[in-house]
Design an enzyme around this catalytic site. Structure first.
Site, short mmCIF file in Angstrom:
data_model
loop_
_atom_site.label_atom_id
_atom_site.label_comp_id
_atom_site.label_asym_id
_atom_site.label_seq_id
_atom_site.Cartn_x
_atom_site.Cartn_y
_atom_site.Cartn_z
N TYR A 119 -5.84 -1.39 -6.29
CA TYR A 119 -5.10 -1.25 -5.03
C TYR A 119 -4.75 -2.59 -4.38
CZ TYR A 119 -9.66 -0.62 -2.29
OH TYR A 119 -10.88 -0.71 -1.70
N GLU A 120 -3.90 -2.57 -3.40
CA GLU A 120 -3.33 -3.78 -2.79
C GLU A 120 -2.61 -4.65 -3.81
OE1 GLU A 120 -4.12 -2.31 0.54
OE2 GLU A 120 -2.97 -4.13 0.34
N GLY A 121 -1.95 -4.03 -4.76
CA GLY A 121 -1.30 -4.77 -5.84
C GLY A 121 -2.28 -4.91 -6.99
N GLN A 171 -0.96 -9.45 -9.06
CA GLN A 171 -1.48 -10.69 -8.47
C GLN A 171 -1.19 -11.88 -9.39
OE1 GLN A 171 -2.73 -10.45 -5.41
NE2 GLN A 171 -2.58 -8.22 -5.53
#
Lengths: 568, 568
Positions: B428-430, B435
């Site tokens: 999650y969050e990319g 990243q």
């Protein structure tokens, strides 16, 4: 994407990578012709695709449970087990004298691989039975063999291994289970055993427990341990299940995964048992069973990796996100980082599978020829197959989740189950740390001779590839040289320093073997095989540099940190 | 072993490793004296040890559930959330003008680390709120700020992020949620959002959703996206929760872990929303929120690693198996391979934590000084903190399970939960792949300038250590040089080749930074710090060789395998 048995991969590895022809050329295994091999794998593959694979999620969602002392297995497992028995798959490598097919272990390994992809939880039952069959073949007297082997091979009965006790895990010698002679040739077995995979079920007439216990005159430690057959139902005069024995399932464990496989706490309360092999020689018999099981568990890891890879690839071919460089159509498989992940997964599976099959070829050759060189080859490769195969199982299953993005963490997708299920394989049948210690300890008692012999083959392979694949060959050759040097260093160290680097050393060894088999595949195969070999040799093999540095780091710095320092 | 907050470790890293003094010397953060810092961390640590840690297993065993459209949270979560709010921890880095404490992000990072160790599922709620606070502070108009910030900071209300839709995951620009102007300055928001962490709860008066949606005149792709505040209850004239808004939780996901955190599918059916920031500039606002959240998620990984490490160490100090070389007493921590695992786990946590804190120092310095150099430093480190911190979280949690042996796979032990919970943080969050692409793409738009500046510090650090720690210093210097060369190569490549090596490059970067901070710790600290640095530099750092080889392997060989080849 439903599971598809990778028959062409097995055929290619057998024919071109691990020299299965040697096995076929022995008298014992002369029936395993290419045609027979292909027919067997195809048939097993079909069973896995159609009967086992649909049960993978069922077992996870409907775990085995204990009801009033009786284990109720997951829906469909009984029918699938019957189908495995029906097909002769349980005793495919067993002695034909007792109803087995007498096929090479190498083929059993390929079938175990496919069954593990399709439904790991159920496959664990036949795997235990296979180990028991082999232990009995090698150590039991004729009476026990005649009574048990035909039923185990036919699948009417099944087998378990009972080693661990709460205080005796990796340290089996600390066990407390007792065996008192009853005076009639049988023994009264008393004690508690834990982590008993498939400790009971509701689909075989009998469950046959091989139990490690100590006789009254048994010394402390592993040298005082004996092995006993303790059946759930005592066979009557006709060999049919008779009186219920004094053993029971106390409870089933609540596990992270592998829910379809009942993991039992077993209690033996003066249960009747029969000695298998000589008194106090239980560990030797158990090692027969464990070595078989260790290869089998390594293959479980590889099988799950294959299942997880296919699942992730299916998703990546289907899922669209963003513009992509090739077609612009946007399937995520076209994105470089996703493609990198999938390519490496595929290359890892090939490498680990080739190691397991090479290990199995060595086992078959040792059986067929009795040659010490094959025995030590098989012994050397076993901890590598086990630890590396299961590590790759976890890594590929985790990478497969990652390919799914957010969907990977949602249970409905099925990707998470591969990771939850396979995670135990690095632990059971001897943790991977124990495997690594076995490799650098017991398996290097020969001063590294077996390892150097294998490395010579790797270097010869690289030399043979120099002309057509100079870059790849050079990288493999250099890596083999580094491993040779590390091995020379290792065998000159005391055990403590070896153990401190054991896990890294084992992995480095596996990387070099994997590269070796990829190079052979690249030489024998088409452009696809070469591309996959390049992925492995340029992306994965270089890991050996860091690993060998760690392998040679020694124990001193680890013990420079005190227990208090670790806790600080 | 119950969780113990590692306060001395935080204090040491702040004082000797990441130069937190710079932050204290700014006017903005001049109140964060060593004494205040210590007091804050101690207080937060106590909350984590006594209030949050006992809820870790509770949340797993009693997942949040949806009952008639209402989310019921795990027992005890409401009280613990109230305690976090009470202590001022939700708004510790928030603007004092709206009730925040105005403390440095660096301290918030340390507190988030501890809260993640203690109870990841609950900690995720304040983490989301923190990101929302920051987005509002930076982008919302005064009316919205005045209405929402005080309530978010006090914990009366909480916040969520709504980006993902079924067809729009990593590709946010594909979203379909619509925002129609109502003519009164508000907007009617219509659409479905998935994976909404803490999409609802039963302990805050209101839940404030920041929702990405497209205005009627919004262009296709990310440039046509706007950000809206869509509260569950529309604030009345006094700013209290009024009319229920037209949004609902459709369902909660059944996840591999993090069961205490309700992950919702949200439906907006002409729900009333307020524009945050400029029209069509939603991505910029969302990036503020995401960058904060990305550091926060990296820290979640590190926090779980700490929890899993302490859990495993406690087991290893207690569990006896076999004879051991040191005392013979047999605690498994004394076995070399177990000790190796635990030492590496500890060294990994230190390294990842130092990176996250250095990242936070850069964020604070950027805020306090506005200097571009600090901004680019923070931007460069963010994907590394996120991806590497969460990778280490998974690896350490998995190693912690392994230390437990068979017990690790049994849920009652609690070791498996760490792995199940933390596994989502790499997603999650990319995803960590995103990243890595961010690092080699967007963060190298400067031609690598920010990276080279950081590498210069690493090399200077190595030079400074040469006299007292020549061997370790030389290894770090050499590794930094290799990374510099790889970076020079990288910035000269096209995106496709960069992306093909992105994941390996990011990890290599983290290895070198980790070694850099360990070296600083070894210089400033006692024998224990030096021993831990030696573990990292001799055992972990050498991994960079293989990683950089992979980073430079290019995309060609990946695309030499066709989709059909992958599936074959």
């Amino acid at each position: 994407m439903p599971y598809r048995a990778p028959i062409p991969d097995f055929a290619f590895i057998l024919d071109h990578v691990v020299a299965f022809d040697q096995v076929r050329q022995t008298e014992r295994f002369s029936e395993a012709t290419p045609e027979t091999t292909r027919a067997i794998l195809t048939e097993a593959g079909k069973l896995c695709e159609t009967v086992l694979a649909p049960l993978q999620r069922v077992g996870d969602q409907n775990p085995a449970r204990l009801e009033n002392g009786v284990v109720r297995t997951s829906p469909g497992f009984a029918q699938a087990f019957a189908a495995m028995a029906e097909g002769g798959w349980l005793g495919m490598a067993a002695d034909p004298e007792y109803g087995g097919l007498g096929l090479p272990q190498t083929l059993a390994t390929a079938v175990n691989d496919m069954m593990s992809s399709a439904c790991l939880a159920l496959q664990l039952s036949p795997l235990m039975t296979q180990g028991q069959i082999e232990a009995l073949e090698n150590h039991a007297d004729e009476t026990l063999k005649t009574c048990y082997l035909p039923k185990l091979i036919s699948g009417q009965w099944c087998g378990t291994m009972n080693l661990t006790e709460p205080q005796a895990g990796s340290d089996v010698g600390a066990l407390r289970t007792k065996a008192d002679p009853n005076g009639d040739g049988t023994y009264a077995i008393t004690g508690q055993k834990i982590y008993i995979s498939w400790g009971d079920n509701d689909f075989t007439e009998n469950v046959c427990h091989l139990v490690l216990a100590r006789l009254p005159d048994g010394a402390a430690g592993t040298r005082g341990i004996s092995l006993f057959m303790v059946p759930k139902h005592i066979p009557d005069a006709q060999g049919n299940p008779g009186t219920r024995n004094a053993l029971r399932v106390v409870s089933l464990e609540h596990k992270m995964g592998l829910h379809g496989s009942p993991t039992a706490v077993m209690e033996y309360d003066r249960a009747t048992g029969w000695l298998v092999g000589e008194a106090h020689q239980g560990m030797a018999a158990m090692f027969t069973m464990m070595n078989n099981a260790r290869v089998g568990v390594g293959v479980q890891g590889i099988g799950v990796a294959e299942g997880a890879f296919q699942h992730a690839l299916g998703y990546a071919l289907d899922r669209k996100q963003g513009k992509t460089p090739l077609t612009g159509a946007g399937a995520i498989v076209e994105h470089a980082d996703v493609r990198r992940a999938l390519s490496v997964m595929k290359a890892e599976i090939f490498a680990a599978r080739a190691i397991a099959l090479a290990n199995s070829v060595a086992i078959d050759m040792a059986r067929a020829t009795g040659a010490e060189e094959w025995q030590s080859r098989a012994a050397l490769l076993t901890p590598i197959t086990k630890a590396h195969g299961t590590d790759i199982g976890c890594e590929v299953a985790s990478a497969g989740m990652q390919v799914h993005g957010g969907m990977g963490f949602i249970e409905e997708t099925g990707a998470a189950q591969y990771l939850r299920d396979v995670r135990v394989t690095t632990i059971y049948e001897g943790t991977n740390g124990i495997q690594a210690m076995d490799l650098v300890g017991r398996k290097m008692m020969d001063g590294g001779e077996a390892a150097f012999r294998l490395l010579q083959e790797v270097e010869d392979g690289a030399e043979a590839a120099r002309e057509s694949l100079p870059d790849l060959a050079e990288q493999v050759w250099q890596a083999a040289e580094s491993l040779r040097e590390a091995t020379e260093w290792l065998v000159a160290q005391d055990m403590q320093d070896r153990f401190a680097g054991a896990t890294a050393y084992l992995r480095a060894f596996a990387r070099i073997l994997g590269a070796h088999y990829h190079l052979k595949a690249a030489l024998a195969g088409d452009a696809r095989r070469r591309a996959l070999a390049e992925v492995f040799i340029t992306r994965v093999l270089p890991e050996h540099v860091g690993l060998l540095a760690q392998a040679r780091a020694g124990a001193a710095s680890l013990y420079a940190l005190s227990d208090e320092d670790l806790a600080a």
